[in-house]
Design a protein around this motif. Sequence first.
Motif, PDB file in Angstrom:
ATOM      1  N   SER A 165      34.598 -25.972  32.313  1.00 57.64           N
ATOM      2  CA  SER A 165      33.278 -25.542  32.756  1.00 57.64           C
ATOM      3  C   SER A 165      32.282 -26.689  32.845  1.00 57.64           C
ATOM      4  O   SER A 165      31.155 -26.487  33.267  1.00 57.64           O
ATOM      5  CB  SER A 165      32.753 -24.459  31.807  1.00 57.64           C
TER       6      SER A 165
ATOM      7  N   TYR B 209      31.750 -17.598  38.371  1.00 54.37           N
ATOM      8  CA  TYR B 209      30.379 -17.674  38.881  1.00 54.37           C
ATOM      9  C   TYR B 209      30.175 -19.021  39.572  1.00 54.37           C
ATOM     10  O   TYR B 209      29.579 -19.097  40.643  1.00 54.37           O
ATOM     11  CB  TYR B 209      29.392 -17.513  37.719  1.00 54.37           C
ATOM     12  N   TRP B 210      30.687 -20.089  38.954  1.00 58.94           N
ATOM     13  CA  TRP B 210      30.378 -21.440  39.428  1.00 58.94           C
ATOM     14  C   TRP B 210      31.334 -21.937  40.519  1.00 58.94           C
ATOM     15  O   TRP B 210      30.915 -22.628  41.438  1.00 58.94           O
ATOM     16  CB  TRP B 210      30.424 -22.431  38.253  1.00 58.94           C
TER      17      TRP B 210
ATOM     18  N   LYS C 186      30.666 -26.617  41.014  1.00 59.43           N
ATOM     19  CA  LYS C 186      29.253 -26.154  41.029  1.00 59.43           C
ATOM     20  C   LYS C 186      28.855 -25.935  42.471  1.00 59.43           C
ATOM     21  O   LYS C 186      27.958 -26.586  42.994  1.00 59.43           O
ATOM     22  CB  LYS C 186      28.361 -27.198  40.365  1.00 59.43           C
TER      23      LYS C 186
ATOM     24  N   ALA D 199      24.008 -19.387  33.740  1.00 60.90           N
ATOM     25  CA  ALA D 199      23.997 -18.745  35.058  1.00 60.90           C
ATOM     26  C   ALA D 199      23.058 -17.539  35.058  1.00 60.90           C
ATOM     27  O   ALA D 199      22.675 -17.047  33.998  1.00 60.90           O
ATOM     28  CB  ALA D 199      25.409 -18.303  35.413  1.00 60.90           C
TER      29      ALA D 199
END
Length: 853
Positions: free
Chosen positions: A140, A42-43, A162, A34
Amino acid sequence: MDLDVAVVGAGFAGLYLVHRLREQGFSVKAFDAADDVGGTWYWNRYPGARCDIPTTDYTYSFDPELEKVWTWSEKYATQPEILDYLRLVADRYDLRRDIVFSTTIESAVWDDAAARWRLVTDKGDEVVCRHYVMASGCLSLPKTPDIPGANDFAGEVYFTGKWPHEPVDFTGKRVAVIGTGSSAIQSIPLIAEQADELVVFQRTPNFSIPAHNGPPPADRLAEIAADRDAYREAAKWSRGGVPREVTTIMGTTASPELRRERFEAAWEAGELFAILGIFADQGFNPETNEIVSEMLREKIREVVKDPETADSLCPTDYPFGTKRPCLDTNYFQTFNLPHVRLVDLRKNPIVTIKSDGIDTAQESFGFDAIVFATGFDAMTGPLVAVDITGRNGVTLKEKWADGPSTYLGLTTVGFPNFFAVTGPGSPSVLSNMTVSIEQHVDWIADCLTDMRNQGFDTIEPTPVAESGWNQHVADCAAITLYEKANSWYMGANVPGKPRVFYPYIGGVDSYRAACDEVRSRGYFGFRLSGPVGEQVNDGVVRRLQPDVQLVIETMEAMGLPPLESLPVDQARMFMVMARAERPPGPQVGEVLDGTLPGADGPLDYRLYRPATPGPHPVVVYFHGGGWVLGDLDSDDPLCRDLCAQAEAVVVSVNYRHAPEHRFPAAADDAFAAVQWVGANMVSVGGVPGQLVVAGWSAGGNIAAIACQRARDLGGPDICGQLLITPVTDSDMTRPSYVENGDGYVLTKGLMDWFWNHYADPADRTQPSAAPLRGELRDLPPAVIVTGEFDPLRDEGAAYADALAAAGVDVTHIRARGHTHTSLTMVDVVLSGAPVRAEIFGHLRALFPASVPA
Ligand code: NAP
């Protein structure tokens, strides 16, 4: 780049690693694909993304000052707020200067000669490091869509795991959501607010409870404010990483009112650990689990108006909790909206995704957007996605082809100086991740510091330690209901993934204790090497069955006086009190009490008859208790289990006890009882010729002696003997007495006390006290059970060996991880159940198939 430590990931784990390791004076860099910190946060930017552990707990605890400068706005914070928090952490500790963003580590190779890892990034750069830590998260790596035509869709495609950074607007659109896991359940109500039409494709319905989100609960804030350190410490030593009271109330014995009251309280709390901990036995006992499951299904039916949709939304084919339960805001209510539909893929499966929609077996749907909320290749996926090659050219993917193998979930044989944070075999996803992450990072940082201080530069677990840990992880899972579900905990969501239980379910507290113990015992189970030479403290850190360990710990915590310190009448009273609350054991067809003639007067017996029509084989059973304690009630659950599972009439006989009646009274009574049953096989409901003599502990002692006497004194005919952790000798010098003489319930001190009450030293070597010293030829076939952590283990084994040497057919069952008593604790020590099933299976084989006329 030449580093002490390279870290993959800049989420909760990576950030704290950089901070801790830098503090310890190591050179460290973290790498993340990232362009900013955050990891999961974040994703996963899909609408409605929040944590499912209260944010007051889902927070770093390493710095009390950090807690002063940050306040969570909600009970369950949103993804943007959690990301802001992690950004603040990165700034506050100046972490970004040691994080390489927009960079993926593609391969890692261990260079044995240099004792270094050589990593290569997606930009072709090489990174050399002494230690390599995967802090890449458990969830993840989004699962590749495994639906035909998934790549053919021409409209908008989204993955919850995502999600784009720019806002997504579904206004006026026809939207499909595939999946009904946590991500879907959080996003569906919000997507429904925008979309013109929303169709949810459900393969497996999920249990979900309302999050009751809002401001952080005042009572929790007050508790933390009152004593922050104590609260955080309690979290570290809790089962799940969130401090909470652990109940001892069993669902099966609670009244309907109490069940309802506890359920509604957990429902109102809106917390995973509350709903998962309503009853002590809901994760183990299918009956209790079904009670909770049904109450949850009632709630779904109350909310969802269309009965067919409600029915489809009710999970029925796996126990509650064995797939990750969800927390929602208006999930089930969303299905009452006119523009929202559920497609139950079990009734109407997807045939294909096509350019403009989805075809199911019964219908064709047109869509403008498809949201894949189809989950992750969890736990091992992100680890084996990097091409990691350890010693001798073996890759992690190859090593784990049949499932992960780790020591403590942190390390793995063949991959020196390699660590996984919250890896498979650690509590990870079953716990409050932040607590588990901090514990792992602290352990790694302490380990690297210890190594540096002691002059070691490589560390690797031993094969013995690793296989022992894998066994322990499997043992912990085996006593729960988790293996009954097709969950991502079991790898079942990814086609072809090995089906094993990936995380460690023994608890954050037990896990931390094991890790601490490994360190305090000089890195027990690890091989360390370096300029100072090599150190190997080999061994298995957890060898007891997990529930056996729990029983021992519970007893130790009660601080009970040793039985042998009590007068006999008080010891007997104590045994009666100790069994007051225990589960009763299985139902049998009939239980009758009676008396039979003993060697010196009548003896009480209790007869258990199976529920199936007789006649049945017969087992004469003698209870345990060192010839001093025990009675018909003490072994009642075991006798019920024996009767029900072996489908045999069990005649449990209460023989005379010492010190009132010393040697050989018990042995004389046992033989008299066997003679009486042998002469009354038909009247007790037995099949003539199908008589087995059985006993546990001292009962096993007199059962063995009865078989020897029956051989020598004209019968009766006995077709087998079952001796469960029997006393076979009076010699207390065998290794098992040394290894297990203290700390495993039956102690050497207690055995001394039993022998002293029962027999004079001169008598103890007679075959009528020590059957191992008797003549052993021509005895009935035997099933002998020994417990690994029993002082009597070796004398039981010696009896099995001696019988076999004398030509007797012997089956010796070694109960791994069990003590002298644990196998008999029916429905308390659940790991005993499969061993008893094995024992009773062999017992049945002792009965001759055809009965002599
Ligand atoms: P998930 O729980 O694995 O859910 C994936 C869903 O997609 C399941 O309903 C699954 O059905 C379905 N699915 C997968 N492949 C499919 C196919 N080929 N056809 C039809 N349906 C398919 O994934 P998730 O929702 O992303 O959650 C994963 C974990 O992340 C959670 O369990 C949780 O631990 C964590 N998480 C937490 C939160 C939170 O509340 N803080 C939010 C999101 C995620 P099956 O059940 O039949 O496989």
